[in-house]
Enzyme design. Structure first.
Site, short mmCIF file in Angstrom:
data_model
loop_
_atom_site.label_atom_id
_atom_site.label_comp_id
_atom_site.label_asym_id
_atom_site.label_seq_id
_atom_site.Cartn_x
_atom_site.Cartn_y
_atom_site.Cartn_z
N LYS A 42 0.82 -1.21 0.00
CA LYS A 42 0.00 0.00 0.00
C LYS A 42 0.86 1.26 0.00
O LYS A 42 0.51 2.25 -0.65
CB LYS A 42 -0.94 0.00 1.19
CG LYS A 42 -0.27 0.15 2.54
CD LYS A 42 -1.27 0.24 3.67
CE LYS A 42 -0.58 0.38 5.01
NZ LYS A 42 0.26 1.57 5.11
N THR A 43 1.99 1.23 0.71
CA THR A 43 2.86 2.40 0.74
C THR A 43 3.41 2.69 -0.64
O THR A 43 3.53 3.85 -1.06
CB THR A 43 4.02 2.18 1.74
OG1 THR A 43 3.48 1.90 3.03
CG2 THR A 43 4.89 3.42 1.83
N ASP A 55 -3.18 7.80 4.22
CA ASP A 55 -2.70 6.46 4.53
C ASP A 55 -3.41 5.94 5.78
O ASP A 55 -3.85 6.72 6.62
CB ASP A 55 -1.19 6.53 4.77
CG ASP A 55 -0.54 5.15 4.83
OD1 ASP A 55 -1.18 4.17 4.40
OD2 ASP A 55 0.61 5.06 5.30
N GLU A 56 -3.50 4.62 5.90
CA GLU A 56 -4.09 3.97 7.09
C GLU A 56 -5.46 4.58 7.43
O GLU A 56 -5.75 4.91 8.58
CB GLU A 56 -3.14 4.10 8.29
CG GLU A 56 -1.75 3.56 8.07
CD GLU A 56 -1.68 2.03 8.08
OE1 GLU A 56 -2.75 1.40 8.08
OE2 GLU A 56 -0.57 1.49 8.09
N GLN A 63 -7.43 -4.50 9.48
CA GLN A 63 -6.40 -4.09 10.43
C GLN A 63 -6.83 -2.86 11.23
O GLN A 63 -5.99 -2.11 11.73
CB GLN A 63 -5.09 -3.81 9.69
CG GLN A 63 -4.52 -5.04 9.00
CD GLN A 63 -3.16 -4.79 8.38
OE1 GLN A 63 -2.17 -4.56 9.08
NE2 GLN A 63 -3.11 -4.82 7.06
N ARG A 115 2.18 -10.28 10.83
CA ARG A 115 3.51 -9.68 11.02
C ARG A 115 4.60 -10.67 10.63
O ARG A 115 5.75 -10.29 10.43
CB ARG A 115 3.74 -9.29 12.49
CG ARG A 115 2.81 -8.26 13.09
CD ARG A 115 2.62 -7.03 12.26
NE ARG A 115 1.47 -7.17 11.39
CZ ARG A 115 1.25 -6.46 10.29
NH1 ARG A 115 2.14 -5.58 9.89
NH2 ARG A 115 0.15 -6.63 9.57
#
Length: 768
Positions: free
Chosen positions: A32-33, A224-225, A255, A613
């Site tokens: 996504k980044t 973002d997020e 998330q 993770r």
């Protein structure tokens, strides 16, 4: 635009769509980044001016890394003009520019959590309230909740639901604390973190011309997020995007785990209802984890009802199944985990820094730390005391804050008598009381003690005047002096440096090093500003930057080879080759405080975050008993383990403690070796050292576990059996004897040690 060739088809579609609002649902590890970064570069390459692009992130680190990558693609002279940073950094920049419209100066102070709590503590004390009822942390969280939901003190007073909730919680005066707190912040020309969002909304609400100005500036907005945004953030973004509706948000509803901070999953779930004709793009290829880990996580999160459906997949190797570690006590869990870490080091050549231990609550770290120390395994607690929270650093920063903003009450209280200059607490309290009585700042009183009738003797008045004069001299230099030169002068003139050199104790030497490190950081800040073309780097600019740092921004140990311990919440955004998720038990994970299906789904999302993770290996452990709240409690495995498709799990055959036979040391060690699933890499000497705390210290040779019986209030118990004691927890019977007609047993309670107990008083319980 050759850089677009680095994207997969889904990423490319998300990057190239610029005609209207878009939602990019990005699964864990899906890049996504990269999409955000490349989309900004794409917009710039298409001719959009950098000063018209607003990109909002949740950490300064993310913003820096994105801007650096964009600079590589479009050039640093273009990237530098982007409006890119955290919500708080961008909005504080706007607030400083427009401060006069909401009654602040451009040099207003930003209170961190410690400053905020200190002010609340003072108010509770001044109101003569019981701090065991009006707990500072709880009051702080309630005020934060109100601000994040844009509830001002006046609105709070008119909200019957909130007032009723406070009355039920036995804190009916919270409304008054909130109002006084906000007034004191205003007098101090200070905002806390939540104010940066609240006051931006107030600014735009009360000044439509200013809102229109920024609507015209920001022609494209990227967030973002987005699943982590709260109501205040949602509304600011919505208002800024109203004119153009050119907005792209990236996030993953699976998330969304920060509701306790005010994050609202509905912001991302309802995006298409907020922005009409919004396009949805899904990034479903996971580049981080093995197929098994990805599939296991998918099978888990599929149990949630509230979600945007997607099918995350991985094209990496299949990988090993998730290993379930079933232990008898939490103490045993620590050694199973640390021994497995050693196996990974030998078998897979993992470094310590490739490994993380994740837990639901901070209190779980203690047992893990003890086990790691006993095995000499280096570790670090992620999210511990950051550099800028150390006392000596906060002292220097308080001087800097006060000379930039003399009305900063918390900074003044911190350093008015540091280093000691004979101004005690009684004098400080008189200053504060006088200021509150006159409804002015403490600094205003200091500037004219006679006018405000401050009742202190001549000697004390002289000391206060000297302190004020010293601050005035520094304050005069703020607009013209280089930040590094000014702070260097402060630490020498005020006596801060001298105070740390009073002796050569390790504590003072550490303080000296930290102060020097701060000066180095300020020097680097000034050099960076100079290299960017700014003539001089001023102290207010430096304070504005460091006041918004997060844990990830100030973490100094990322390059050291240590196992990382952290809560699952803190782990979001990070990745490790191997992850241990410990304490997967009912009443722990999920949290026992879940009271609705919505909250339970967030707990499941939290577990999803923990699993994802892991890149290569994932271990999940649970204990049959855990020492919590002063007593040993029996535990059941978390329901979430059953939510994972069994084909992705490696579950061991359970070994009941009573089945273990006790013989000589070597035989017993072989049993324990099998029980702990040890590999052949351990020598018996090493294994003996690691397991010693939970293996009987004295072993009794016997033919059968039924050979020796000892009476208790619950019947008879054999040597070698596991028993439960009301205080010491679970232990193993080592030996029995009779003294003066009273039966006694030596029982190994692990970390609590071996205890000799008279059975008629012990009230032991035999564990089947």
């Amino acid at each position: 635009m050759e850089f677009l060739n680095e994207l997969n088809e889904s990423q490319l579609q998300a990057v190239k769509y610029t005609d209207g609002a878009s939602l990019v649902i990005a699964g864990a590890g899906s890049g996504k980044t990269r999409v955000l970064t490349y989309k900004i570069a794409y917009l710039l390459k298409k001719g959009m001016k950098p000063g018209t692009i607003l990109a909002l992130t949740f950490t300064n680190k993310a913003a820096r890394e994105m801007k650096a990558r964009i600079a590589e693609m479009v050039g640093i002279n273009t990237a530098r003009y982007l409006w890119m940073g955290t919500f708080h950094a961008i909005f504080s920049r706007i607030l400083r520019a427009e401060a006069e419209h909401i009654g602040y100066t451009k040099n207003f102070t930003i209170y961190d959590s410690a400053d905020s709590k200190s002010l609340i503590k003072s108010i509770v004390k001044e109101m003569k309230l019981d701090d065991k009822i009006y707990k500072h942390g709880f009051v702080q969280s309630r005020i934060s909740f109100a601000k994040n939901n844009l509830i001002t003190p006046d609105a709070y007073l008119g909200n019957t639901d909130l007032l009723k909730a406070d009355a039920n919680s036995k804190i009916p005066l919270l409304k008054d604390i909130y109002k006084i707190y906000c007034n004191r912040c205003k007098q101090a020309d200070a905002m806390d973190f939540d104010d940066l969002l609240l006051q931006t909304n107030v600014l735009f609400r009360n000044n439509p011309i200013i809102l229109q100005k920024y609507q015209q500036i920001f022609q494209y907005i990227l967030v973002d997020e987005y699943q982590d945004t709260n109501f205040a953030q949602y509304l600011i973004v919505k208002k800024l995007a109203e004119q153009h509706e050119k907005i792209c948000v990236v996030g993953d509803d699976a998330q969304s785990i920060y509701s306790f901070r005010g994050a609202n999953i509905d912001n991302i779930l309802q995006f298409k209802n907020t922005y009409h004709n919004a396009q949805v793009f899904k990034l479903e290829q996971n580049y981080r984890s093995t197929q098994t880990i990805v599939n296991a996580a998918n099978s888990l999160i599929d149990k949630n009802i509230q979600q945007i459906k997607k099918t995350v997949f991985s094209e990496k190797e299949t990988g090993k199944p998730i290993k379930i570690l079933n232990v008898f006590t939490d103490y045993e869990e620590g050694f199973v985990v640390t021994n497995t870490i050693t196996d990974l080091r030998y078998d897979s050549n993992y470094r310590f820094q490739d490994i993380a231990i994740l837990y639901r609550t901070n209190s779980q770290s203690r047992v893990m730390e003890e086990a790691l120390r006993k095995q000499n395994t280096p570790y670090r607690i992620y999210g511990g005391l950051s550099f800028y929270q150390r006392k000596e650093i906060k002292d220097v920063i308080a001087y800097c804050r006060l000379i930039c903003n003399p009305n900063d009450e918390e900074a003044l209280k911190r350093i008015i008598n540091y280093p000691a200059r004979g101004i005690g607490d009684t004098t400080v309290n008189k200053l504060i009381d006088c200021a509150q009585l006159q409804a002015v700042s403490v600094w205003t009183v200091l500037n004219d003690m006679l006018k405000y009738n401050l009742t202190v003797n001549a000697g004390t008045a002289n000391k206060l005047a000297q302190f004020r004069a010293m601050i005035d001299i520094f304050a005069e230099q703020v607009p013209t002096q280089n930040a590094y030169n000014l702070v260097n002068s402060i630490v020498k003139t005020t006596g801060v440096i001298s105070d740390t050199y009073t002796d050569r104790s390790p504590e003072n030497m550490s303080k000296q090093e930290n102060v020097q490190e701060l000066l180095k950081a300020i020097h680097e800040f000034c050099e960076t500003k100079q290299q960017a073309g700014e003539e001089i780097a001023l102290l207010p600019d430096y304070l504005a930057e460091i006041s918004l740092l997060t844990d990830q921004d100030t973490d100094k140990e990322t390059d050291k080879d240590k196992v990382t311990l952290m809560t699952v919440h803190a782990a979001k955004g990070l990745e490790f080759k191997a992850v241990f998720i410990v304490g997967m038990e009912e009443e722990l994970f999920p949290s026992p405080f879940c009271s609705s299906e919505r909250e339970l789904e967030e707990e499941r999302r939290l577990f999803y975050v923990a699993i994802t993770r892991a890149e290569e290996r994932c271990f999940i452990s649970y204990s049959k008993s855990r020492f919590r709240n002063g007593k040993t409690n029996f535990s059941n495995p978390s329901r979430f383990i059953e939510d994972i498709d069994k084909q992705f799990l490696d579950k061991p055959v359970e070994i009941k403690p009573k089945q273990a036979q006790i013989g000589n040391w070597d035989d017993d060690m072989e049993i324990e070796r099998n029980r702990f699933n040890k590999s052949s890499t351990f020598s018996k000497t090493t294994f003996k050292e690691n397991i010693a705390p939970i293996v009987p210290k004295r072993l009794v040779k016997m033919e059968s576990s039924n050979d020796v019986k000892i009476p208790t209030t619950n019947g008879s118990i054999p040597v070698g059996a596991f028993v439960k004691h009301g205080i010491f927890g679970i232990g193993k019977v080592l030996e029995t004897s009779v003294i003066n007609g009273n039966e006694k047993a030596d029982i190994d309670f692990g970390e609590k040690g071996t205890k000799s107990l008279l059975l008629k008083f012990a009230k032991l319980e035999l564990l089947e």
